[in-house]
Design a protein around this motif. Structure first.
Motif, mmCIF file in Angstrom:
data_model
loop_
_atom_site.group_PDB
_atom_site.id
_atom_site.type_symbol
_atom_site.label_atom_id
_atom_site.label_comp_id
_atom_site.label_asym_id
_atom_site.label_seq_id
_atom_site.Cartn_x
_atom_site.Cartn_y
_atom_site.Cartn_z
ATOM 1 N N GLN A 125 0.848 -1.184 0.000
ATOM 2 C CA GLN A 125 0.000 0.000 0.000
ATOM 3 C C GLN A 125 0.889 1.242 0.000
ATOM 4 O O GLN A 125 1.954 1.246 0.616
ATOM 5 C CB GLN A 125 -0.912 0.009 1.229
ATOM 6 C CG GLN A 125 -1.905 -1.118 1.240
ATOM 7 C CD GLN A 125 -2.822 -1.072 0.033
ATOM 8 O OE1 GLN A 125 -3.532 -0.109 -0.170
ATOM 9 N NE2 GLN A 125 -2.802 -2.130 -0.759
ATOM 10 N N GLU A 126 0.445 2.272 -0.671
ATOM 11 C CA GLU A 126 1.203 3.515 -0.740
ATOM 12 C C GLU A 126 1.171 4.218 0.608
ATOM 13 O O GLU A 126 0.122 4.350 1.230
ATOM 14 C CB GLU A 126 0.601 4.435 -1.802
ATOM 15 C CG GLU A 126 1.350 5.727 -1.970
ATOM 16 C CD GLU A 126 0.723 6.620 -3.026
ATOM 17 O OE1 GLU A 126 1.111 7.798 -3.069
ATOM 18 O OE2 GLU A 126 -0.139 6.161 -3.792
ATOM 19 N N VAL A 127 2.340 4.655 1.057
ATOM 20 C CA VAL A 127 2.454 5.389 2.312
ATOM 21 C C VAL A 127 3.215 6.680 2.032
ATOM 22 O O VAL A 127 4.293 6.648 1.460
ATOM 23 C CB VAL A 127 3.222 4.567 3.383
ATOM 24 C CG1 VAL A 127 3.430 5.374 4.644
ATOM 25 C CG2 VAL A 127 2.482 3.279 3.683
ATOM 26 N N GLU A 128 2.622 7.788 2.384
ATOM 27 C CA GLU A 128 3.278 9.089 2.256
ATOM 28 C C GLU A 128 3.531 9.640 3.634
ATOM 29 O O GLU A 128 2.653 9.614 4.489
ATOM 30 C CB GLU A 128 2.380 10.079 1.509
ATOM 31 C CG GLU A 128 2.359 9.928 0.034
ATOM 32 C CD GLU A 128 1.530 11.034 -0.622
ATOM 33 O OE1 GLU A 128 1.541 12.192 -0.131
ATOM 34 O OE2 GLU A 128 0.864 10.731 -1.617
ATOM 35 N N ASP A 129 4.722 10.147 3.841
ATOM 36 C CA ASP A 129 5.030 10.815 5.095
ATOM 37 C C ASP A 129 4.570 12.257 4.950
ATOM 38 O O ASP A 129 5.079 13.000 4.136
ATOM 39 C CB ASP A 129 6.530 10.749 5.374
ATOM 40 C CG ASP A 129 6.883 11.226 6.760
ATOM 41 O OD1 ASP A 129 5.982 11.317 7.615
ATOM 42 O OD2 ASP A 129 8.069 11.490 7.003
ATOM 43 N N HIS A 130 3.560 12.616 5.705
ATOM 44 C CA HIS A 130 2.939 13.935 5.599
ATOM 45 C C HIS A 130 3.431 14.811 6.741
ATOM 46 O O HIS A 130 3.496 14.355 7.874
ATOM 47 C CB HIS A 130 1.419 13.779 5.670
ATOM 48 C CG HIS A 130 0.660 14.938 5.146
ATOM 49 N ND1 HIS A 130 0.530 16.106 5.827
ATOM 50 C CD2 HIS A 130 -0.012 15.105 3.986
ATOM 51 C CE1 HIS A 130 -0.192 16.950 5.125
ATOM 52 N NE2 HIS A 130 -0.532 16.358 4.005
ATOM 53 N N PRO A 131 3.761 16.059 6.458
ATOM 54 C CA PRO A 131 4.170 16.940 7.557
ATOM 55 C C PRO A 131 3.017 17.141 8.539
ATOM 56 O O PRO A 131 1.849 17.016 8.161
ATOM 57 C CB PRO A 131 4.538 18.250 6.866
ATOM 58 C CG PRO A 131 3.928 18.195 5.515
ATOM 59 C CD PRO A 131 3.758 16.744 5.169
ATOM 60 N N CYS A 185 -1.649 6.986 15.948
ATOM 61 C CA CYS A 185 -1.316 7.995 14.954
ATOM 62 C C CYS A 185 -2.548 8.185 14.067
ATOM 63 O O CYS A 185 -3.441 7.337 14.036
ATOM 64 C CB CYS A 185 -0.085 7.623 14.142
ATOM 65 S SG CYS A 185 -0.327 6.357 12.922
ATOM 66 N N MET A 186 -2.600 9.287 13.379
ATOM 67 C CA MET A 186 -3.729 9.596 12.510
ATOM 68 C C MET A 186 -3.344 9.278 11.070
ATOM 69 O O MET A 186 -2.240 9.602 10.628
ATOM 70 C CB MET A 186 -4.114 11.076 12.626
ATOM 71 C CG MET A 186 -5.298 11.451 11.776
ATOM 72 S SD MET A 186 -5.785 13.174 11.978
ATOM 73 C CE MET A 186 -6.984 12.989 13.274
ATOM 74 N N LEU A 187 -4.254 8.645 10.368
ATOM 75 C CA LEU A 187 -4.044 8.312 8.964
ATOM 76 C C LEU A 187 -4.996 9.120 8.101
ATOM 77 O O LEU A 187 -6.144 9.338 8.471
ATOM 78 C CB LEU A 187 -4.320 6.824 8.716
ATOM 79 C CG LEU A 187 -3.492 5.822 9.486
ATOM 80 C CD1 LEU A 187 -4.021 4.419 9.234
ATOM 81 C CD2 LEU A 187 -2.038 5.916 9.092
ATOM 82 N N PHE A 188 -4.511 9.549 6.968
ATOM 83 C CA PHE A 188 -5.356 10.192 5.968
ATOM 84 C C PHE A 188 -5.586 9.179 4.855
ATOM 85 O O PHE A 188 -4.639 8.653 4.289
ATOM 86 C CB PHE A 188 -4.680 11.442 5.399
ATOM 87 C CG PHE A 188 -4.604 12.585 6.362
ATOM 88 C CD1 PHE A 188 -5.677 13.447 6.532
ATOM 89 C CD2 PHE A 188 -3.458 12.803 7.096
ATOM 90 C CE1 PHE A 188 -5.612 14.496 7.427
ATOM 91 C CE2 PHE A 188 -3.379 13.857 7.995
ATOM 92 C CZ PHE A 188 -4.460 14.701 8.155
ATOM 93 N N LEU A 189 -6.820 8.902 4.555
ATOM 94 C CA LEU A 189 -7.151 7.911 3.547
ATOM 95 C C LEU A 189 -6.949 8.433 2.128
ATOM 96 O O LEU A 189 -6.641 7.679 1.223
ATOM 97 C CB LEU A 189 -8.594 7.449 3.743
ATOM 98 C CG LEU A 189 -9.094 6.310 2.890
ATOM 99 C CD1 LEU A 189 -8.210 5.083 3.041
ATOM 100 C CD2 LEU A 189 -10.523 5.974 3.260
ATOM 101 N N GLY A 190 -7.107 9.716 1.938
ATOM 102 C CA GLY A 190 -6.945 10.285 0.601
ATOM 103 C C GLY A 190 -8.216 10.227 -0.217
ATOM 104 O O GLY A 190 -8.179 10.021 -1.422
ATOM 105 N N PHE A 209 -18.542 18.358 1.474
ATOM 106 C CA PHE A 209 -17.557 17.282 1.311
ATOM 107 C C PHE A 209 -18.170 16.129 0.529
ATOM 108 O O PHE A 209 -19.270 15.668 0.826
ATOM 109 C CB PHE A 209 -17.070 16.787 2.672
ATOM 110 C CG PHE A 209 -16.020 15.712 2.587
ATOM 111 C CD1 PHE A 209 -14.848 15.916 1.890
ATOM 112 C CD2 PHE A 209 -16.213 14.489 3.213
ATOM 113 C CE1 PHE A 209 -13.871 14.935 1.816
ATOM 114 C CE2 PHE A 209 -15.250 13.500 3.159
ATOM 115 C CZ PHE A 209 -14.085 13.723 2.457
ATOM 116 N N ASN A 210 -17.464 15.686 -0.483
ATOM 117 C CA ASN A 210 -17.922 14.600 -1.341
ATOM 118 C C ASN A 210 -16.754 13.636 -1.527
ATOM 119 O O ASN A 210 -15.961 13.788 -2.444
ATOM 120 C CB ASN A 210 -18.405 15.160 -2.685
ATOM 121 C CG ASN A 210 -18.976 14.075 -3.560
ATOM 122 O OD1 ASN A 210 -19.398 13.034 -3.092
ATOM 123 N ND2 ASN A 210 -18.982 14.325 -4.862
ATOM 124 N N PRO A 211 -16.619 12.639 -0.653
ATOM 125 C CA PRO A 211 -15.451 11.759 -0.708
ATOM 126 C C PRO A 211 -15.458 10.845 -1.929
ATOM 127 O O PRO A 211 -16.507 10.503 -2.469
ATOM 128 C CB PRO A 211 -15.565 10.936 0.570
ATOM 129 C CG PRO A 211 -17.019 10.923 0.876
ATOM 130 C CD PRO A 211 -17.546 12.256 0.411
#
Length: 80
Positions: free
Chosen positions: A14-20, A41-46, A60-62
């Motif tokens: 799975q793609e993982v991005e290190d977000h500031p 920790c908090m994850l952002f699903l994108g 908001f329209n996911p």
């Protein structure tokens, strides 16, 4: 705890991005308060779609096509 989660997601390809760090209006930090001793920790699903509002806005329209990834993340974390 970020490293543990990132490693499990990466191992599952799975793609993982290190977000500031962001200073959003979440109460999540309250749950991770050191006095409580709760790791996390908090994850952002994108799932944000261009042109829609933020996740607390009535506009908001996911992007529902990524919801399966959220389920997968929880399964990976629960099953270790």
């Amino acid at each position: 705890h970020y490293t543990l989660i990132a490693d499990r997601l990466t191992a599952a390809e799975q793609e993982v991005e290190d977000h500031p760090p962001v200073l959003g209006g979440e109460d999540f930090a309250h749950y991770l308060d050191a006095e409580r001793g709760v790791p996390g920790c908090m994850l952002f699903l994108g799932a944000h779609t261009p042109g829609s509002g933020g996740h607390h806005a009535d506009t908001f329209n996911p992007d529902e096509s990524v919801f399966w990834q959220g389920v997968l993340y929880w399964l990976l974390l629960a099953c270790g």
